[in-house]
Write a protein that holds these residues in place. Structure first.
Motif, short mmCIF file in Angstrom:
data_model
loop_
_atom_site.label_atom_id
_atom_site.label_comp_id
_atom_site.label_asym_id
_atom_site.label_seq_id
_atom_site.Cartn_x
_atom_site.Cartn_y
_atom_site.Cartn_z
N PRO A 105 0.81 -1.22 0.00
CA PRO A 105 0.00 0.00 0.00
C PRO A 105 0.84 1.27 0.00
CG PRO A 105 -0.84 -1.55 1.63
CD PRO A 105 0.44 -2.12 1.10
N LEU A 106 2.06 1.14 0.48
CA LEU A 106 2.95 2.30 0.55
C LEU A 106 3.22 2.96 -0.79
CD1 LEU A 106 6.04 1.72 2.82
CD2 LEU A 106 4.20 3.36 3.01
N VAL A 107 3.27 2.16 -1.84
CA VAL A 107 3.71 2.74 -3.12
C VAL A 107 2.60 3.52 -3.80
CG1 VAL A 107 5.40 0.91 -3.46
CG2 VAL A 107 3.16 0.72 -4.53
N LEU A 108 1.36 3.35 -3.37
CA LEU A 108 0.29 4.16 -3.95
C LEU A 108 0.26 5.50 -3.25
CD1 LEU A 108 -2.78 1.83 -4.44
CD2 LEU A 108 -1.20 2.70 -6.15
N PRO A 109 0.07 6.57 -4.01
CA PRO A 109 -0.11 7.86 -3.36
C PRO A 109 -1.32 7.76 -2.43
CG PRO A 109 -0.04 8.09 -5.75
CD PRO A 109 -0.07 6.65 -5.46
N PRO A 110 -1.21 8.38 -1.27
CA PRO A 110 -2.29 8.21 -0.28
C PRO A 110 -3.68 8.55 -0.83
CG PRO A 110 -0.63 9.81 0.46
CD PRO A 110 -0.09 9.14 -0.74
N THR A 111 -3.78 9.62 -1.59
CA THR A 111 -5.11 9.98 -2.12
C THR A 111 -5.63 8.89 -3.03
OG1 THR A 111 -3.74 11.74 -2.98
CG2 THR A 111 -5.96 12.31 -2.31
N VAL A 112 -4.74 8.30 -3.79
CA VAL A 112 -5.17 7.26 -4.71
C VAL A 112 -5.59 6.02 -3.93
CG1 VAL A 112 -4.43 5.76 -6.58
CG2 VAL A 112 -3.73 8.16 -6.54
N LEU A 113 -4.79 5.70 -2.92
CA LEU A 113 -5.18 4.60 -2.04
C LEU A 113 -6.56 4.90 -1.45
CD1 LEU A 113 -4.36 1.96 -0.64
CD2 LEU A 113 -3.44 3.35 1.22
N PHE A 138 -2.81 11.85 5.75
CA PHE A 138 -3.58 12.96 5.31
C PHE A 138 -4.37 12.59 4.06
CE2 PHE A 138 -4.42 17.10 3.97
CZ PHE A 138 -3.97 17.23 2.67
N GLY A 139 -3.70 12.08 3.07
CA GLY A 139 -4.37 11.82 1.80
C GLY A 139 -5.49 10.80 1.94
N VAL A 140 -5.19 9.71 2.60
CA VAL A 140 -6.20 8.66 2.75
C VAL A 140 -7.40 9.18 3.54
CG1 VAL A 140 -6.65 6.39 3.71
CG2 VAL A 140 -4.44 6.87 2.67
N VAL A 141 -7.05 9.85 4.63
CA VAL A 141 -8.08 10.36 5.52
C VAL A 141 -8.95 11.40 4.82
CG1 VAL A 141 -8.31 11.88 7.51
CG2 VAL A 141 -6.86 9.85 7.65
N HIS A 200 8.08 4.37 0.29
CA HIS A 200 7.49 5.61 0.76
C HIS A 200 7.79 6.75 -0.21
CE1 HIS A 200 6.83 8.95 3.75
NE2 HIS A 200 5.73 8.24 3.87
N THR A 201 8.96 6.72 -0.80
CA THR A 201 9.29 7.77 -1.77
C THR A 201 8.45 7.61 -3.04
OG1 THR A 201 11.52 7.78 -0.89
CG2 THR A 201 11.17 8.91 -2.98
N VAL A 202 8.24 6.37 -3.46
CA VAL A 202 7.41 6.16 -4.64
C VAL A 202 6.00 6.69 -4.41
CG1 VAL A 202 6.29 4.41 -6.06
CG2 VAL A 202 8.71 4.19 -5.53
N GLY A 203 5.45 6.38 -3.24
CA GLY A 203 4.05 6.75 -2.99
C GLY A 203 3.92 8.17 -2.50
N GLU A 204 4.99 8.71 -2.03
CA GLU A 204 4.98 10.03 -1.41
C GLU A 204 4.50 11.05 -2.43
OE1 GLU A 204 5.28 13.31 -0.04
OE2 GLU A 204 7.15 13.10 -1.16
N PHE A 205 3.85 12.07 -1.96
CA PHE A 205 3.02 12.78 -2.89
C PHE A 205 2.84 14.23 -2.49
CE2 PHE A 205 -0.53 13.68 -5.41
CZ PHE A 205 -1.54 14.11 -4.61
N GLY A 206 2.44 14.41 -1.26
CA GLY A 206 2.13 15.78 -0.83
C GLY A 206 3.33 16.70 -0.88
N VAL A 207 4.43 16.26 -0.33
CA VAL A 207 5.63 17.10 -0.30
C VAL A 207 6.07 17.41 -1.72
CG1 VAL A 207 8.03 17.20 0.42
CG2 VAL A 207 6.37 16.08 1.88
#
Ligand SMILES: Nc1ncnc2c1ncn2[C@@H]1O[C@H](COP(=O)(O)OP(=O)(O)OP(=O)(O)O)[C@@H](O)[C@H]1O
Ligand SMILES: Nc1ncnc2c1ncn2[C@@H]1O[C@H](COP(=O)(O)OP(=O)(O)OP(=O)(O)O)[C@@H](O)[C@H]1O
Ligand SMILES: [Mg+2]
Ligand SMILES: [Mg+2]
Lengths: 225, 226, 353, 226, 353
Positions: B53-61, B163-166, D158-165
């Motif tokens: 799940p880490l590799v998906l951007p949180p908003t996309v997750l 943040f994104g998921v929430v 985490h870097t792959v999925g990281e997004f907001g920053v």
């Protein structure tokens, strides 16, 4: 080659316009999608954008006032149209009476303070006298994009979204909608400003005001300026 | 100055982070334990799934969770079938989302820590009549202490900042799903920078004090390894 | 006690089928890497080997269908390597064991174990702050505090000094007598084994070369024990009299009367006498003009040739086995062969108390 | 089907994740090593500082980084003074942001792993004439292998999925700062669901295969601990 | 070699100031927890104690200003607990040591160490797949492969069987002779120390009770060694003759000629003779009608009372110290006191080769 910051909700139309523009002239346009708030902060801190197509009028105004945008370059490129939409067939009647009957658990809107569509939704609900009654059932997306996803995924039975979004689905969801009369909310003016002095950027904004772009904008479900 | 809404959001945040960390530890501990002990050939597949799940951007997750939570989604249907509360736009949903997203930060350090305990102390405990459960709690857990500390800190902090998921599955409902990170985000988006600085500062300070307390306390209980 | 195991580990295979007395001290003896630890672990149930059978007294711990997990076996195990709980103080290590013993089975109070092993001053320390021998003593105390039905010890005294050993050994001896706590004991020390063991299992390359009462095992010519330079016999005896005049102590045994340098032991106490094979010479008639005091009529059972022109002779003296190391030349000269009657003279004997 | 832009974004993402993971390990390893060995009384303060960026929502963290990187920010001024490249809206900036944000996921597992190595193997190496550097690489690093694995996986994923920053300080510029997570987010925002599914699926599959490769390979080299 | 250290550790304080020979084998002897490991670690430089001084031969390793870190000290250290690199195979463990020795200093080839310790078949294994004794042997081989200038060993042979010890001990003896590699050796085994050590340091509660050549140390009445039941003297001797007829071997020493049970050793080889105090009796005139072969004129140096009515008498025989254990009654009867001329009769002596 120019860089243009575009509000996410206008992404579809913007891509089509860029395509036409690039076919017409020898310029290339890179679109940076994002929320208008973020774009604003970035521009303030020196982001290398040449033009800014915002989701509202407020942020372009601020930029112009602070001298970060070319003064006099600001204009409304599209007018958002608010609809009450549901992914369920027949839930929303063409008169919006569903808001009174209230057979739903969640009503999605965009953030009423931050997003123009959210502000418009609040005005509509206030005008209809339903704001306080429905307050407990509101779910708020950060922007109209999220509000749309709340509805499209079925988690919110209905919500105030942009007509352009419903248009973009092109019938892949057979929902139901109510075109909110424009007298119930103040206009959702999406404004553009020029940030740099580059000729290509000027050309792009000129093209955006042109008939060909207007056609696309209308077709995407926006009102003409 | 923080508004009342900020304070409410702080309450929700702390509740979410505390609960999520608890659930993460409750689920992650047995999983990490099992992963550290099993000789199952394909455990590396499971390890990969946990980290995924880490590799998906949180908003996309969050977007996919939203679909899953919806009336036609698998989780939505499941909850409806068992008569549970709907997950979207509810605190429970946030909890589920946060747990899924922060799981690798809890499982991985715990798994490493359990592996570092080795077999010997558990064998000793077995010869001293400690049942498997007993030796897990009386030997494995205390010896894996640094792993628990890391897992707790990373899980808690990540949930606070998450943040994104929430944002996506919460619906930003004050008192229910509006957490501090969203409030802070809104201040930045709304150009209320003063407010944002204030809130960020407060959040950082509070977290700093909490982290210092955790790490400082831990110093005193550290296990010596020759 | 019956133990049958077959364990394959790379090139090494342990394959044993042992019947051991259910009480007393059994020593496991054998060179490094012969499978002693592997056997102890299998008995403790720390490793599960499908093709195994283990019965202690009336209780079966493992057979084709059954496998009692280690925590239900009520054992004490002193591991070969340090094995204290690093996260607990010495006291908590001991309590860990004691607290898991049902009240009815408690036979060794923690205090007693602490006192015996001299670790009273260490109770509040963490294992990382102990010396090697101190750690080992705490491990022994902990195993005792578990009040086990069977005590397994993997070279427990290797890192202890002689004096400390001298204090612990008698206690270990008393365990099986007073508490009926059988002891299975790995050791490389001839001394320890000679003093402590009632029964000996000789392991070699994963196979039990032999297993039996210690006095027999030490003197069996088909085993390696009887062939080294340290071959010896152990004889159980009782202190019968002290001779003040000649400063001697007399011991009575199945072999006859031994005279040894005087030792302050109460009359009647049971002791062991160790007779080294190289101290025993043989004659065909009893010699009277010798200084040697311990002379016994014996029957030759078997003669085995050794390196360097030596031979080892196994004798029976009053039914008790004894060894003599002589040159092959003398063996031939005396016509030593099975059944031959001879006199065995022990130049010196050691008393183990 | 992925567009050309998606492929460009994939390239940027892999480059960013690979570089960020490298930098994270290069910076995190000595820091973790030092933290695991020092007896400094106040090291817990530093431990807290490392974990701190986690509690800020990524966009907010990005916002502050943006201020710091901007022409009037401390880092921006510094870079200008030393003649370095501007950090805002550049790949270098993304790198710095990603490193700061993912640092705890690298430092914490490494620190735990180094602590679990214990003093003894290093003492042994010292008596065998291994210099401090030598024994770090020949003993501490191989024995802390599980920690490196965890740190690498968490840091990379985490870097792959990281997004907001990245979104905040990068400005979503194709070919330079538009990473896959942002492209994916754009597709979702732009209601291009088919596209988003396709991209998510591809990202998950690729990551899954990479993780499996990493974990699977690792199995073969695992150090046995009795 | 000069070593001065002061280490405080909770209640325990190590406070020693030793002058040791820069060659040969020095044994560190003392009860569990007396500070042996602490001392070795200080010498190795594994712990830095400010108030210390250490000089080996011409080289200073530590003084007020200087502290040579352990990796520059060219030591070999066999730790008390297992200490192999778990991530390396046995072979790589050995290579780790060998590869870090500058070519010019290489004195012990890896192959030689492997052969000596009988670990040839284990080279491709990981330490976790070895038995306790195997691990210990690999650790010794690794320390040797480091071709050290000084070898420190903390009970290296504790977990090995007698036969294996018998193979390793002569090699360790030869190390300092052939390679000039001094050895500092912790052991609890009287046997090992008696065989191996030239010099003995007796530690007790963190203090060096005494330090000196082994023969002197064993017989000093102010130390504990001379007072246990195992008190003994060691005497250097040379094999001078074999007596085929009586099956004896004659040894010449500073004390005189010893007769011992015949042992197949070449004439001229240097051996040690161990004379236990309890085997030595004293007479005022030389007795001729005794079976005892080893009788020497001696001078009483000192008499110390023991428990149970015993006394230990320190003698000088031809300048070499020896001990006798007699009853206090006889001591009084014979009027034993310093300077008294007596005859010492050794009932039995053991030859250590
Ligand atoms: N970290 C510590 N804190 C307090 N006391 C310690 C610490 N380490 C060791 N000691 C004490 O120091 C003393 C000496 O320890 P050391 O390890 O040198 O003993 P040793 O002579 O090697 O004993 P052994 O033969 O049992 O290995 C012991 O009494 C031990 O309890
Ligand atoms: N995991 C393993 N893989 C392969 N061989 C092993 C493994 N573990 C142990 N062995 C081998 O099994 C044999 C028996 O080992 P074990 O530990 O039982 O010996 P031991 O009799 O206790 O020896 P020691 O006295 O040295 O402790 C040894 O030859 C050892 O090399
Ligand atoms: Mg063993
Ligand atoms: Mg020690």
């Amino acid at each position: 080659r120019i860089r243009v910051a575009v509000a996410s909700n206008f992404a579809g139309a913007a891509r089509k316009i860029v395509e036409r523009f690039e076919a017409r002239v020898d310029h290339q346009v890179d679109l940076s999608l994002g929320s208008t708030g973020k774009h604003y902060a970035q521009i303030v801190h020196g982001a290398p954008f040449d033009a800014f197509l915002a989701a509202d009028a407020w942020r372009p105004e601020l930029l112009e006032r602070d001298g970060l945008a070319r003064s006099g370059s600001r204009f409304t490129y599209a007018r958002g149209r608010l609809v009450l939409w549901s992914a369920t067939v027949g839930l929303v009647d063409p008169g919006g009476r569903v808001l009174d009957q209230g057979e739903f658990r969640h009503l999605a809107i965009a953030h009423p303070e931050l997003a123009p569509y959210g502000r418009a939704a609040r005005e509509v609900l206030t005008a209809l006298g339903r704001w306080d009654a429905l307050a407990a059932r509101l779910v708020r997306g950060e922007d109209v994009g999220q509000a749309f996803q709340f509805v499209a995924s079925g988690n919110a039975e209905l919500g105030f979204v942009s007509y352009s979004q419903v248009r973009q689905l092109e019938g892949s969801i057979d929902g139901s909608l109510w075109q909110v009369p424009e007298n119930l909310y103040s206009p959702i003016e999406q404004q553009a400003v020029l940030l740099s002095d580059r000729e290509a950027a000027r050309a792009f904004l000129r093209f955006l005001r042109g008939a060909e772009a207007l056609e696309i904008i209308r077709d995407a479900g926006y009102g003409a300026p | 100055m923080p508004t009342g809404a900020d304070l409410t959001a702080l309450g929700v945040t702390l509740k979410l982070a505390a609960l999520a960390t608890t659930v993460l530890l409750l689920l992650g501990t047995p999983l990490a334990w099992w992963l550290s002990r099993t000789r199952w050939r394909f455990k590396f597949v499971l390890e990969a799934v946990v980290a995924l799940p880490l590799v998906l951007p949180p908003t996309v997750l969050g977007f996919y969770l939203l679909i899953a939570f919806g009336p036609h989604g698998p989780l939505g249907k499941l909850m409806a079938a068992v008569g549970g509360p709907p997950l979207a736009f509810s605190f429970s949903g946030l909890l589920v989302g946060s747990v899924i997203y922060s799981m690798p930060f809890v499982v991985q350090p715990l798994q490493d820590a359990f592996a570092a305990v080795g077999r010997r102390p558990l064998e000793v405990a077995a010869t001293l009549r400690a049942s498997p459960i007993d030796r897990f709690f009386s030997v494995a857990v205390p010896l894996a202490r640094p792993g628990f500390l890391t897992a707790t800190v990373l899980g808690f902090a990540h949930t606070v900042g998450e943040f994104g998921v929430v944002l996506m599955i919460g619906g930003n409902i004050p008192g229910e799903t509006q957490v501090l990170s969203i409030a802070l985000y809104d201040h930045v988006e709304g150009l209320e920078y003063g407010h944002a600085h204030w809130l960020s500062g407060g959040l950082l300070l509070t977290s700093f004090l909490m982290l210092i307390a955790v790490y400082g306390l831990n110093r005193r209980f550290r296990v010596l390894r020759p | 006690m019956r133990a049958r195991f077959r364990v394959a580990r790379g090139e090494f295979t342990l394959d044993v089928d042992l019947s051991l007395p259910a009480s007393g001290v059994t020593a496991l003896f054998g060179p490094s890497g012969c499978g002693k630890t592997t056997l102890l672990r299998a008995i403790a149930g720390l490793e599960r080997h499908d093709d195994g059978y283990l019965q202690i007294g009336e209780t079966t711990w493992q057979d084709a269908d059954l496998f009692v997990p280690p925590h239900r076996r009520a054992l004490g195990y002193v591991f070969q390597e340090a094995s204290l709980f690093e996260h607990l103080t010495v006291r908590s290590n001991l309590d860990y064991a004691a607290n898991r013993v049902p009240a009815a089975e408690r036979r060794v109070p923690v205090d007693r174990a602490v006192e015996l092993l001299g670790i009273g001053t260490l109770l509040d320390r963490r294992p990382a702050h102990l010396s090697g021998g101190e750690r080992q003593r705490v491990a022994i105390a902990r195993a005792l505090a578990a009040s086990p039905r069977l005590l397994l010890m993997d070279e427990p005294l290797a890192s202890l000094d002689r004096q400390r050993k001298g204090e612990i050994l008698p206690y270990l001896e008393s365990l099986h007598r007073e508490l009926d706590m059988p002891l299975l004991y790995v050791s490389h020390s001839h001394d320890e084994v000679a003093r402590l063991a009632d029964h000996l299992v000789l392991l070699e390359c994963g196979r039990a070369e032999g297993s039996g009462p210690i006095d027999e095992m030490l003197t069996r010519l088909d085993l390696s024990l009887a062939h080294g330079p340290d071959a010896e016999a152990l004889i159980e005896a009782t202190v019968s009299e002290h001779d003040e005049e000649f400063d001697l102590t007399y011991l009575d045994s199945g072999v006859g009367r031994f005279s040894v340098a005087r030792r302050a032991l109460p009359v009647g106490s049971r002791v062991r006498v160790r007779v080294a094979a190289r101290d025993v010479s043989l004659t065909l008639s009893p010699q009277s003009d010798t200084s040697i005091l311990n002379i016994f009529p014996a029957t030759v059972e078997e003669v085995a040739a050794e390196a360097e022109g030596q031979a080892t002779v196994r004798l029976k003296v009053g039914g008790i086995p004894m060894l003599a190391r002589v040159t092959r030349k003398s063996a031939a000269a005396l016509g030593l062969e099975s059944g031959k009657k001879v006199f065995a003279q022990a130049k010196s004997v050691a008393l183990l108390a």
